[in-house]
Design an enzyme around this catalytic site. Structure first.
Site, PDB file in Angstrom:
ATOM      1  CB  VAL A   1      -2.467   1.397 -22.055  1.00 60.68           C
ATOM      2  CG1 VAL A   1      -3.263   1.905 -20.857  1.00 60.68           C
ATOM      3  CG2 VAL A   1      -2.601  -0.114 -22.201  1.00 60.68           C
TER       4      VAL A   1
ATOM      5  CB  SER B   1      -1.115  -2.782 -18.558  1.00 60.41           C
ATOM      6  OG  SER B   1      -0.793  -1.607 -19.290  1.00 60.41           O
TER       7      SER B   1
ATOM      8  NE  ARG C   1      -5.058  -2.495  -4.442  1.00 60.70           N
ATOM      9  CZ  ARG C   1      -5.368  -3.688  -4.924  1.00 60.70           C
ATOM     10  NH1 ARG C   1      -4.443  -4.635  -4.982  1.00 60.70           N
ATOM     11  NH2 ARG C   1      -6.591  -3.931  -5.367  1.00 60.70           N
TER      12      ARG C   1
ATOM     13  CG  HIS D   1      -2.710   4.274 -17.745  1.00 60.46           C
ATOM     14  ND1 HIS D   1      -2.225   4.275 -16.458  1.00 60.46           N
ATOM     15  CD2 HIS D   1      -1.617   4.363 -18.544  1.00 60.46           C
ATOM     16  CE1 HIS D   1      -0.904   4.348 -16.480  1.00 60.46           C
ATOM     17  NE2 HIS D   1      -0.513   4.411 -17.743  1.00 60.46           N
TER      18      HIS D   1
END
Length: 311
Positions: A122, A143, A153, A175
């Site tokens: 990406v 993204s 998380r 990414h």
């Protein structure tokens, strides 16, 4: 028609999952699929549209690039998945060419579109779309590490047995393998992670968390062939911040400016505030010395990658 119009270029698994998520979360009134396989685009739209009768009307249909002219946001998901034995550079070369063709078609009809890139790799594809479109850097967004951040998380919440909504943490940079988990800024309900662990008398294994965060997607692909639900939720969160101006801080990939010194001119993820104009502000969060060095290394990886594909 009133409400937000979203065009999704690419009606494969990822594009369909994104459309379904936007539909059930009522984030768009009209969702249009564009795909070289027109029958697939039409069938994807119909399949999801049939479910709208159960709760709310959202219009889904197949369309063409002329629909980009008045779209609030255009999401690029088209491309090919990584094949066994294929290098990231080989994958990038193929998907960059596909993305460039899509971008040219978009720009034939849209004057100043807001483009969200999901196609992998990406960071590199986002750089290619930005260059091909000639748009301001804040209107072409990848993204990026939004899904990596969600994985980070999630696994922290699992290790601590706490609600994931209480976990604030970021993954930044690439990414990919050089991504950087910003441990020094992790908080649980506003409490720094180290203090939280001390008060509860527990300690999470950071190596385990990093391994899960970085390799979680690959393990899913190994087990089911592709990932699409997680990225659909990540994209939905980005869209929500753009279209509904949630003013959240979202880690997305974009071209960094001169404010970032040696990292300027590289597409990578940093925390951003978004709205209908795209990126409003790139935020700088506190990092320790090791994290700063790792961010520079991640930047160098991407800089070399961009160079190798002619960007």
């Amino acid at each position: 028609m009133t409400g937000n119009k979203v065009v999704i270029v690419g009606a494969g698994n990822v594009g369909q999952a994104i459309a379904y998520t936007l539909m059930v979360r009522l984030q768009a009134r009209e969702i249009i699929f564009i795909d070289v396989d027109e029958k697939r685009a039409e069938s994807a739209g119909q399949d999801i549209a049939h479910g709208t009768g159960f709760f709310s009307q959202v219009w889904l249909r197949a369309g063409d690039y002329s629909d980009c002219a008045d779209a609030d946001i255009i999401i690029i998901t088209g491309g090919v998945g990584r094949k066994p034995g294929q290098s990231r550079l080989e994958l990038a070369t193929v998907n960059i060419n596909i993305a460039r063709e899509m971008t040219r078609s978009i720009m034939e009809h849209a004057k100043n579109p807001l483009i969200l890139v999901v196609t992998n790799p990406v960071d590199i594809v986002t750089a290619a779309v930005l260059k091909e479109s000639g748009l301001p850097r804040g209107r072409v967004i990848g993204s990026g590490t939004s899904l990596d951040t969600a994985r980070f998380r999630y696994i922290v919440s699992e290790e601590l047995k706490t609600d994931v909504t209480d976990v604030n943490a970021y993954v930044l940079g690439e990414h990919g393998d050089s991504q950087v988990l910003i441990w020094s800024d992790v908080t649980i309900g506003g409490i720094p992670l180290d203090d939280y662990e001390e008060q509860l008398g527990i300690h999470i294994d950071r190596e385990t968390v990093e391994e899960y965060t970085k390799k979680g997607g690959a393990k899913i692909i190994e087990g089911k062939g592709a990932t699409f639900y997680g990225v659909a939720m990540a994209v939905s969160d980005i869209v929500d911040n753009i279209l509904n101006v949630q003013r959240g801080i979202v880690p997305v990939a974009h071209m960094l400016d001169k404010r970032f010194g040696e990292m300027a001119g590289v597409v990578m993820s940093m925390p951003c505030i978004l709205n209908k104009d795209g990126i409003v502000k790139t935020m700088v969060i506190p990092m320790n010395e090791e994290e700063n060095e790792n961010m520079k290394k991640s930047c160098q990886v991407l800089k070399e990658f961009q160079k190798n594909v002619g960007l």
